[in-house]
Design a protein around this motif. Structure first.
Motif: not given
Length: 135
Positions: A21-25, A71-80
């Protein structure tokens, strides 16, 4: 059922679900992505399914797996926290028989100085009891 009684009931267990996934700040996290590992517990009454041996009397593990993957492979979120919240909310919305859900999201490859297995978060969400009007 009281708000905390669900913790001692039957549950479905999904462990070690791994996705990219592409999540993080950080910009690098959003561009390159990374591995995420997710665990889910979903509390619901499994007694009927145990007696009937019929998938229609439970929630399929694969349906919850698909929510996590989306959710995990979907749109990027900043926070876990947001990733876990989305998984929990979608699970509770899609499956009214689930009374509570626990979601743990791990980042095993984090740029920190030190030796770690993972960094992550864990949340628990439960279905709110509907209040009835007194007679």
């Amino acid at each position: 059922m009281g708000e905390r009684e669900w913790i001692h009931k039957d549950k479905l267990i999904l462990r070690g679900l791994q996705f990219h996934g592409f999540h993080g700040v950080k910009d690098e996290e959003k561009k390159l992505g990374q591995k995420f590992v997710v665990d889910v517990d979903a509390w619901l009454d499994l007694s009927t399914a145990g007696e009937t041996d019929d998938l229609a009397d439970t929630v399929s593990y694969t349906h919850i797996y698909r929510i996590v993957k989306e959710v995990v492979e979907g749109p990027s979120q900043n926070l876990l926290e947001s990733v876990a919240h989305l998984i929990a909310n979608k699970t509770l919305l899609k499956f009214p028989q689930v009374s509570a859900v626990r979601v743990k999201v791990e980042k095993p490859h984090v740029a920190v100085l030190g030796v770690i297995d993972y960094l992550g978060i864990e949340i628990c969400r439960h279905r709110k009891l509907e209040k009835t009007e007194p007679l």
